[in-house]
Scaffold this motif. Structure first.
Motif, PDB file in Angstrom:
ATOM      1  N   PHE A 353       1.205  -1.048   0.388  1.00  0.00           N
ATOM      2  CA  PHE A 353       0.120   0.088   0.120  1.00  0.00           C
ATOM      3  C   PHE A 353       0.942   1.228  -0.172  1.00  0.00           C
ATOM      4  N   VAL A 354       1.600   1.113   0.481  1.00  0.00           N
ATOM      5  CA  VAL A 354       2.830   2.486   0.506  1.00  0.00           C
ATOM      6  C   VAL A 354       3.488   2.491  -0.859  1.00  0.00           C
ATOM      7  N   ARG A 355       4.137   1.371  -1.087  1.00  0.00           N
ATOM      8  CA  ARG A 355       4.785   2.005  -1.914  1.00  0.00           C
ATOM      9  C   ARG A 355       3.827   2.481  -3.576  1.00  0.00           C
ATOM     10  N   THR A 356       2.929   1.274  -3.285  1.00  0.00           N
ATOM     11  CA  THR A 356       1.489   2.269  -4.320  1.00  0.00           C
ATOM     12  C   THR A 356       1.011   3.514  -3.969  1.00  0.00           C
ATOM     13  N   ARG A 357       1.252   4.118  -3.241  1.00  0.00           N
ATOM     14  CA  ARG A 357       1.506   5.820  -2.869  1.00  0.00           C
ATOM     15  C   ARG A 357       2.328   6.475  -2.947  1.00  0.00           C
ATOM     16  N   LEU A 358       3.735   5.930  -3.344  1.00  0.00           N
ATOM     17  CA  LEU A 358       4.927   6.161  -3.322  1.00  0.00           C
ATOM     18  C   LEU A 358       5.432   6.091  -4.964  1.00  0.00           C
ATOM     19  N   TYR A 359       4.418   5.783  -5.842  1.00  0.00           N
ATOM     20  CA  TYR A 359       4.330   5.454  -7.112  1.00  0.00           C
ATOM     21  C   TYR A 359       3.582   6.459  -8.386  1.00  0.00           C
ATOM     22  N   ARG A 360       1.872   6.542  -7.255  1.00  0.00           N
ATOM     23  CA  ARG A 360       1.293   7.521  -7.270  1.00  0.00           C
ATOM     24  C   ARG A 360       1.876   9.099  -7.580  1.00  0.00           C
ATOM     25  N   VAL A 361       2.993   9.379  -6.443  1.00  0.00           N
ATOM     26  CA  VAL A 361       3.088  10.277  -6.523  1.00  0.00           C
ATOM     27  C   VAL A 361       4.770  10.670  -7.032  1.00  0.00           C
ATOM     28  N   VAL A 362       4.663   8.807  -7.712  1.00  0.00           N
ATOM     29  CA  VAL A 362       5.987   9.247  -8.662  1.00  0.00           C
ATOM     30  C   VAL A 362       5.803   9.832  -9.888  1.00  0.00           C
ATOM     31  N   GLU A 363       3.699   9.357 -10.303  1.00  0.00           N
ATOM     32  CA  GLU A 363       3.677   9.711 -11.507  1.00  0.00           C
ATOM     33  C   GLU A 363       2.998  10.386 -11.799  1.00  0.00           C
ATOM     34  N   PHE A 364       2.690  11.125 -10.475  1.00  0.00           N
ATOM     35  CA  PHE A 364       2.355  12.700 -10.484  1.00  0.00           C
ATOM     36  C   PHE A 364       3.403  14.351 -10.587  1.00  0.00           C
ATOM     37  N   ILE A 365       4.569  14.088  -9.762  1.00  0.00           N
ATOM     38  CA  ILE A 365       5.787  14.968 -10.407  1.00  0.00           C
ATOM     39  C   ILE A 365       6.161  14.941 -11.147  1.00  0.00           C
ATOM     40  N   GLY A 366       5.849  14.173 -11.962  1.00  0.00           N
ATOM     41  CA  GLY A 366       6.862  13.943 -12.729  1.00  0.00           C
ATOM     42  C   GLY A 366       7.045  15.544 -13.852  1.00  0.00           C
ATOM     43  N   ARG A 367       6.106  15.510 -14.972  1.00  0.00           N
ATOM     44  CA  ARG A 367       5.876  16.481 -15.317  1.00  0.00           C
ATOM     45  C   ARG A 367       6.680  18.219 -15.367  1.00  0.00           C
ATOM     46  N   TRP A 368       6.583  17.954 -13.325  1.00  0.00           N
ATOM     47  CA  TRP A 368       6.425  19.358 -13.044  1.00  0.00           C
ATOM     48  C   TRP A 368       8.519  19.720 -13.203  1.00  0.00           C
ATOM     49  N   SER A 369       9.093  18.705 -13.522  1.00  0.00           N
ATOM     50  CA  SER A 369      10.221  18.927 -13.881  1.00  0.00           C
ATOM     51  C   SER A 369      10.426  20.247 -15.283  1.00  0.00           C
ATOM     52  N   MET A 370       9.322  20.180 -15.878  1.00  0.00           N
ATOM     53  CA  MET A 370       9.280  20.865 -16.897  1.00  0.00           C
ATOM     54  C   MET A 370       9.836  22.651 -16.855  1.00  0.00           C
ATOM     55  N   VAL A 371       9.177  22.567 -15.072  1.00  0.00           N
ATOM     56  CA  VAL A 371       9.747  24.209 -15.396  1.00  0.00           C
ATOM     57  C   VAL A 371      10.811  25.003 -15.875  1.00  0.00           C
ATOM     58  N   ASP A 372      12.022  24.081 -15.977  1.00  0.00           N
ATOM     59  CA  ASP A 372      13.270  24.878 -15.657  1.00  0.00           C
ATOM     60  C   ASP A 372      12.999  25.303 -17.682  1.00  0.00           C
ATOM     61  N   ILE A 373      12.582  24.292 -17.842  1.00  0.00           N
ATOM     62  CA  ILE A 373      13.229  23.981 -19.504  1.00  0.00           C
ATOM     63  C   ILE A 373      11.820  25.385 -20.166  1.00  0.00           C
ATOM     64  N   PHE A 374      10.920  25.667 -20.219  1.00  0.00           N
ATOM     65  CA  PHE A 374      10.034  27.028 -19.767  1.00  0.00           C
ATOM     66  C   PHE A 374      10.039  27.979 -19.644  1.00  0.00           C
ATOM     67  N   VAL A 375      10.715  28.012 -18.416  1.00  0.00           N
ATOM     68  CA  VAL A 375      11.916  29.671 -18.037  1.00  0.00           C
ATOM     69  C   VAL A 375      12.653  29.619 -18.882  1.00  0.00           C
ATOM     70  N   VAL A 376      13.413  28.562 -19.496  1.00  0.00           N
ATOM     71  CA  VAL A 376      14.080  29.211 -20.598  1.00  0.00           C
ATOM     72  C   VAL A 376      14.519  29.629 -21.611  1.00  0.00           C
ATOM     73  N   SER A 377      12.438  28.619 -21.891  1.00  0.00           N
ATOM     74  CA  SER A 377      12.128  29.464 -24.036  1.00  0.00           C
ATOM     75  C   SER A 377      11.526  31.231 -23.163  1.00  0.00           C
ATOM     76  N   ILE A 378      11.139  31.147 -22.088  1.00  0.00           N
ATOM     77  CA  ILE A 378      10.209  32.332 -21.546  1.00  0.00           C
ATOM     78  C   ILE A 378      11.842  33.967 -22.416  1.00  0.00           C
ATOM     79  N   LEU A 379      12.360  33.266 -21.265  1.00  0.00           N
ATOM     80  CA  LEU A 379      14.025  34.295 -21.388  1.00  0.00           C
ATOM     81  C   LEU A 379      14.295  34.670 -22.173  1.00  0.00           C
TER      82      LEU A 379
END
Length: 432
Positions: A353-379
Motif C-alpha cells: 500500500f505504501v509503495r503504491t502511494r509512492l508510485y502515484r506520487v512519482v507518476e504525478f510529479i514527473g511533468r513539473w520538472s519541465m518548469v526549467d525548460i519553460f523558464v529558458v524558452s520565455i527568457l
C-alpha cells in the motif's frame, strides 16, 4: 486493506454487473450506485475507480469551450514586455517557441509547443466533439477512438507548469528590467486553470457507458480477489473487465484497448529508461542551460549554478522552486523508481500500500520538472537586447527536457500491480 462486506456479498451471488479490476492492484470489486459528487475507490489500495459529476456533458462542454476561447485570446495579444535602458522588447506566446528554433533548439521548441498548445487543443476539441454527441444522445463518428485518445493525452499537457515557469522567469528578470504583463499572460493563466477543470470534469465511467452500454463481465468472475488468476484483465481506458488469452493478453470488447494481465517486460523497460535518464541527467547538469549577457559580459550557468545565483540574489522562493523541480524531483523520481523495481522483483507485499502511494506520487510529479525548460524558452524570447542584455539557450536544455520525458515514460512502463504480486516479478510475461 480487506474487501468490504458488500464485496463479499457480491462475490457470493456471482454478480457480473459493473465489475472493475483495479489498475493499480488488480483487485476485482463491484461498483455501487453513484450519485453526483460520489466516488468509488478500490477497497484494497484506495485507487479511484469511478467518480460521478453533476451534469457531466454540459459541464465538460462549457469548460472546454471556455478554455479554447481563453487560448485564442492568449495567442492574439502580447504575452509580456521588458524594457532596459531605453531598449524594450515584447513577445507573444508563439515566440517562446520560434525563438528556440532560431537558436537551433528545434526539439526543445517542439516539446514546448506540444505541451502548452497543440496537445491541449486536440484534447479540448476531442472533449467538445464527444459531449456534443452525447448531449444529442447520438455519439458522433469516431467517438470511441477519441475517448481513448483523451486518456493518453492527459499526462502530456503542461499549461499549468508553463504558468509557474512564466512566473519564475518574470521574477528572475524583474530586478534587472521593467516588466509589463500583457493581456495574453492573464488569458493564458485562465486557460491553464480552465484546462485543469476540464480534465477533472471528465466522468469516464459515465462517458463510456453513454458511448457504449457496458456488457456483463465474463462468466464466473469473482469479486474479492485478483483478476489475473481468473484469466481476466481490467481495461485502463474504459474500466471493462475482459477475458484474456492463455498468454495473458487481449483487447477490450468496448474500446479496443490492448490488455495485459501484467505489462510485458515492465521491469526491464523501466530499468532501461531509468538508466537512460540517469545518463542524460549528467550533461543536463554539467553543461550550461543558458548563457546570460549583461553589459557586454557573458556568463553561462547550469541548473545548480542558477539555483545558487537566485539564492544569493535574494530570490529564495524562486530558488527553492527551481531546486525542487529541477534537482530534487528528477533525482527523487529516479531513486523511487529503482526502489519500486527492486521491491517488485523481490515479490514482498508487506508494504504494498505504501509503495503504491509512492508510485502515484512519482507518476504525478514527473511533468513539473519541465518548469526549467519553460523558464529558458520565455527568457530566451524576451531578453534580446544584444550585448546590453540577452539570454541564449545552452546545450543542457535538450538533455534536461529528455530527462523529464524519459522519466515520465519510465513511470508509465512500470506496472504497479507487480507490487501486490506475492511471487517475484521474474515471472511476469515477456510476450510483446
Amino acid at each position: 486493506m480487506t474487501p468490504s462486506t458488500h464485496e463479499q456479498d457480491q462475490a457470493t451471488h456471482g454478480t457480473r454487473r459493473r465489475l472493475r479490476a483495479c489498475p493499480e492492484c488488480d483487485w476485482v470489486s463491484a461498483l455501487p450506485p453513484l450519485s453526483p459528487g460520489d466516488k468509488a475507490c478500490c477497497p484494497r489500495c484506495g485507487h479511484t475507480l469511478a467518480q460521478r459529476h453533476f451534469r457531466p456533458a454540459e459541464r465538460s462542454l462549457a469548460l472546454a469551450l471556455s478554455s479554447l476561447m481563453a487560448l485564442a485570446i492568449a495567442l492574439s495579444f502580447d504575452f509580456v514586455r521588458f524594457e532596459f535602458s531605453g531598449i524594450g522588447n515584447s513577445i507573444d506566446l508563439i515566440e517562446t517557441v520560434t525563438t528556440m528554433i532560431s537558436f537551433d533548439h528545434s526539439l526543445v521548441a517542439i516539446c514546448v509547443v506540444l505541451a502548452i498548445i497543440v496537445l491541449p487543443t486536440l484534447y479540448l476539441c476531442g472533449v467538445i466533439w464527444l459531449q456534443i454527441g452525447l448531449l444529442q444522445r447520438n455519439p458522433l463518428p469516431a467517438s470511441r477512438q477519441i475517448a481513448r485518445s483523451l486518456v493518453h493525452l492527459h499526462p502530456w499537457m503542461m499549461a499549468d507548469v508553463f504558468v509557474i515557469g512564466a512566473l519564475v522567469a518574470l521574477i528572475k528578470v524583474g530586478g534587472l528590467a521593467d516588466i509589463t504583463i500583457g493581456i495574453s499572460f492573464w488569458a493564458f493563466c485562465f486557460y491553464a486553470a480552465l484546462l485543469l477543470l476540464t480534465m477533472q470534469s471528465i466522468d469516464s465511467d459515465w462517458l463510456w457507458f453513454s458511448l457504449a452500454p457496458e456488457p456483463l463481465a465474463p462468466a464466473d468472475t469473482q469479486t474479492g480477489t485478483t483478476a489475473a488468476p481468473q484469466g481476466l484483465g481490467g481495461c485502463t481506458t474504459c474500466g471493462l473487465i475482459n477475458r484474456l488469452d492463455s498468454r495473458g493478453h487481449g483487447r477490450c470488447r468496448r474500446c479496443s484497448e490492448p490488455l495485459h494481465d501484467r505489462l510485458p517486460n515492465s521491469l526491464q523497460r523501466t530499468w532501461a529508461l531509468v538508466f537512460a535518464a540517469t545518463v542524460l541527467y549528467i550533461p543536463a547538469n554539467v553543461y550550461p542551460i543558458m548563457t546570460t549577457t549583461y553589459l557586454g559580459n557573458s556568463d553561462s550557468s547550469n541548473i545548480i549554478g542558477g539555483v545558487v545565483e537566485l539564492w544569493h540574489g535574494g530570490s529564495i522562493p524562486v530558488a527553492v522552486i527551481i531546486f525542487i523541480a529541477s534537482i530534487l524531483v528528477p533525482v527523487g523520481k529516479l531513486i523511487a523508481l529503482v526502489w519500486l523495481c527492486l521491491a517488485a522483483r523481490r515479490g514482498n507485499t508487506n508494504h504494498s500500500f505504501v509503495r503504491t502511494r509512492l508510485y502515484r506520487v512519482v507518476e504525478f510529479i514527473g511533468r513539473w520538472s519541465m518548469v526549467d525548460i519553460f523558464v529558458v524558452s520565455i527568457l530566451v524570447a524576451l531578453i534580446r537586447a544584444g550585448a546590453l542584455m540577452s539570454i541564449t539557450p545552452g546545450p543542457a536544455a535538450l538533455a534536461f527536457a529528455s530527462v523529464v520525458i524519459v522519466t515520465m515514460l519510465a513511470a508509465f512502463t512500470f506496472d504497479p500491480r507487480l507490487l501486490w504480486q506475492e511471487s517475484p516479478a521474474l515471472e511476469e510475461p515477456s510476450h510483446a
